[in-house]
Motif scaffolding. Sequence first.
Motif, PDB file in Angstrom:
ATOM      1  N   LEU A  11       0.838  -1.319  -0.004  1.00 39.77           N
ATOM      2  CA  LEU A  11      -0.153  -0.111   0.168  1.00 39.77           C
ATOM      3  C   LEU A  11       0.958   1.298  -0.047  1.00 39.77           C
ATOM      4  CD1 LEU A  11      -3.162   0.661  -0.082  1.00 39.77           C
ATOM      5  CD2 LEU A  11      -2.970   0.752   2.403  1.00 39.77           C
ATOM      6  N   PRO A  12       1.641   1.477  -1.043  1.00 34.40           N
ATOM      7  CA  PRO A  12       2.783   2.640  -1.167  1.00 34.40           C
ATOM      8  C   PRO A  12       1.981   4.078  -0.855  1.00 34.40           C
ATOM      9  CG  PRO A  12       2.064   1.709  -3.479  1.00 34.40           C
ATOM     10  CD  PRO A  12       1.286   0.750  -2.445  1.00 34.40           C
ATOM     11  N   ASP A  13       0.717   4.381  -1.312  1.00 32.01           N
ATOM     12  CA  ASP A  13       0.304   5.808  -0.845  1.00 32.01           C
ATOM     13  C   ASP A  13       0.164   5.702   0.438  1.00 32.01           C
ATOM     14  OD1 ASP A  13      -0.038   6.154  -3.458  1.00 32.01           O
ATOM     15  OD2 ASP A  13      -2.197   5.901  -3.485  1.00 32.01           O
ATOM     16  N   ALA A  14      -0.213   4.741   1.419  1.00 31.09           N
ATOM     17  CA  ALA A  14      -0.062   4.902   2.994  1.00 31.09           C
ATOM     18  C   ALA A  14       1.323   5.060   3.603  1.00 31.09           C
ATOM     19  CB  ALA A  14      -0.952   3.596   3.519  1.00 31.09           C
ATOM     20  N   PHE A  15       2.396   4.310   2.782  1.00 31.69           N
ATOM     21  CA  PHE A  15       3.508   4.483   3.231  1.00 31.69           C
ATOM     22  C   PHE A  15       4.092   5.718   2.790  1.00 31.69           C
ATOM     23  CE2 PHE A  15       8.284   3.706   3.188  1.00 31.69           C
ATOM     24  CZ  PHE A  15       8.282   3.334   4.614  1.00 31.69           C
ATOM     25  N   ARG A  16       3.859   6.410   1.760  1.00 28.55           N
ATOM     26  CA  ARG A  16       4.052   7.490   1.238  1.00 28.55           C
ATOM     27  C   ARG A  16       3.678   8.679   2.393  1.00 28.55           C
ATOM     28  NH1 ARG A  16       2.382   7.301  -3.418  1.00 28.55           N
ATOM     29  NH2 ARG A  16       3.874   6.118  -4.067  1.00 28.55           N
ATOM     30  N   ALA A  17       2.429   8.530   2.696  1.00 30.53           N
ATOM     31  CA  ALA A  17       1.923   9.521   3.729  1.00 30.53           C
ATOM     32  C   ALA A  17       2.649   9.466   5.057  1.00 30.53           C
ATOM     33  CB  ALA A  17       0.203   8.997   3.952  1.00 30.53           C
ATOM     34  N   ILE A  18       3.128   8.488   5.631  1.00 31.83           N
ATOM     35  CA  ILE A  18       3.886   8.338   6.480  1.00 31.83           C
ATOM     36  C   ILE A  18       5.165   9.100   6.693  1.00 31.83           C
ATOM     37  CG2 ILE A  18       5.170   6.871   8.428  1.00 31.83           C
ATOM     38  CD1 ILE A  18       2.775   4.802   8.048  1.00 31.83           C
ATOM     39  N   ARG A  19       5.955   8.715   5.067  1.00 28.41           N
ATOM     40  CA  ARG A  19       6.938   9.387   4.927  1.00 28.41           C
ATOM     41  C   ARG A  19       6.691  10.928   4.782  1.00 28.41           C
ATOM     42  NH1 ARG A  19       8.309   5.892   0.247  1.00 28.41           N
ATOM     43  NH2 ARG A  19       8.065   7.928  -0.873  1.00 28.41           N
ATOM     44  N   VAL A  24       7.471  16.138   7.462  1.00 21.39           N
ATOM     45  CA  VAL A  24       6.881  17.747   7.968  1.00 21.39           C
ATOM     46  C   VAL A  24       7.528  17.505   9.773  1.00 21.39           C
ATOM     47  CG1 VAL A  24       4.519  18.608   9.161  1.00 21.39           C
ATOM     48  CG2 VAL A  24       4.668  17.648   6.628  1.00 21.39           C
ATOM     49  N   VAL A  25       7.466  16.532  10.166  1.00 22.17           N
ATOM     50  CA  VAL A  25       7.787  16.451  11.764  1.00 22.17           C
ATOM     51  C   VAL A  25       9.404  16.989  11.660  1.00 22.17           C
ATOM     52  CG1 VAL A  25       8.136  14.853  13.753  1.00 22.17           C
ATOM     53  CG2 VAL A  25       6.293  14.935  12.454  1.00 22.17           C
ATOM     54  N   GLU A  26      10.337  16.204  10.800  1.00 23.47           N
ATOM     55  CA  GLU A  26      11.563  16.748  10.713  1.00 23.47           C
ATOM     56  C   GLU A  26      11.708  18.127  10.855  1.00 23.47           C
ATOM     57  OE1 GLU A  26      14.644  14.445  10.680  1.00 23.47           O
ATOM     58  OE2 GLU A  26      13.299  13.395  11.610  1.00 23.47           O
ATOM     59  N   LYS A  27      10.953  18.795   9.833  1.00 23.96           N
ATOM     60  CA  LYS A  27      11.092  20.131   9.536  1.00 23.96           C
ATOM     61  C   LYS A  27      10.788  20.987  10.711  1.00 23.96           C
ATOM     62  CE  LYS A  27       9.675  23.810   6.288  1.00 23.96           C
ATOM     63  NZ  LYS A  27       8.808  24.449   5.266  1.00 23.96           N
ATOM     64  N   ALA A  28       9.629  20.516  11.401  1.00 22.48           N
ATOM     65  CA  ALA A  28       9.200  21.025  12.780  1.00 22.48           C
ATOM     66  C   ALA A  28      10.083  20.966  13.779  1.00 22.48           C
ATOM     67  CB  ALA A  28       7.937  20.487  13.140  1.00 22.48           C
ATOM     68  N   ALA A  29      10.866  19.984  13.866  1.00 23.01           N
ATOM     69  CA  ALA A  29      11.785  19.831  14.626  1.00 23.01           C
ATOM     70  C   ALA A  29      13.421  20.727  14.450  1.00 23.01           C
ATOM     71  CB  ALA A  29      12.654  18.224  14.915  1.00 23.01           C
ATOM     72  N   ALA A  30      13.648  20.716  13.331  1.00 28.14           N
ATOM     73  CA  ALA A  30      14.662  21.723  12.910  1.00 28.14           C
ATOM     74  C   ALA A  30      14.037  23.073  13.293  1.00 28.14           C
ATOM     75  CB  ALA A  30      15.011  21.713  11.236  1.00 28.14           C
ATOM     76  N   ASN A  31      13.120  23.868  12.837  1.00 31.81           N
ATOM     77  CA  ASN A  31      12.643  24.991  13.091  1.00 31.81           C
ATOM     78  C   ASN A  31      12.301  25.164  14.535  1.00 31.81           C
ATOM     79  OD1 ASN A  31      12.265  25.187  10.398  1.00 31.81           O
ATOM     80  ND2 ASN A  31       9.944  24.953  10.253  1.00 31.81           N
ATOM     81  N   ALA A  32      12.320  24.036  15.591  1.00 34.53           N
ATOM     82  CA  ALA A  32      12.014  24.564  16.771  1.00 34.53           C
ATOM     83  C   ALA A  32      13.470  24.525  17.566  1.00 34.53           C
ATOM     84  CB  ALA A  32      11.398  23.332  17.432  1.00 34.53           C
TER      85      ALA A  32
END
Length: 154
Positions: A11-19, A24-32
């Motif tokens: 189910l590559p679309d689901a896995f892509r959504a997690i990626r 988004v989370v990695e960017k938020a961590a860097a921005n924080a």
Amino acid sequence: MTKRIQLSAALPDAFRAIRDLHTVVEKAAANAGLDQRLIELVKIRASMLNGCAFCLDMHSRDARKLGESERRIVMVSAWRETDLYTEQERAALALTEAITRLSEHQDVPDDVYEQATSVFTEEQYVAIAWAAAVINAFNRVGVTSRKALPAEPK
């Protein structure tokens, strides 16, 4: 080990959504203003607790590339027993454990929450909590699929 259906490929679309969520989370961590090595320790600890060999291997490698020491990577499973980790790292690891072990507590205990919010800004706390949640999702996909380790680099 019995070969399993690879959920990421099935189910590559689901896995892509997690990626995408991970990005988004990695960017938020860097921005924080969070050190990426701290985020890698979060991923390593959750992967240890969940028994996800694939993620543990990947994030240990990523941490090394960022300059994390082999000793601190290996010792993260016993972080409470050493003085190798900063107050912030200890708070992040405690929070990660609480989030990863929700089935044991049904909650993030108040002392863990208070410790984390005393050393992190709200923005940093949110990024760490999301990082723990996302790696737990990846761990569940990896463990359920028995995702094989990549070949050892030469």
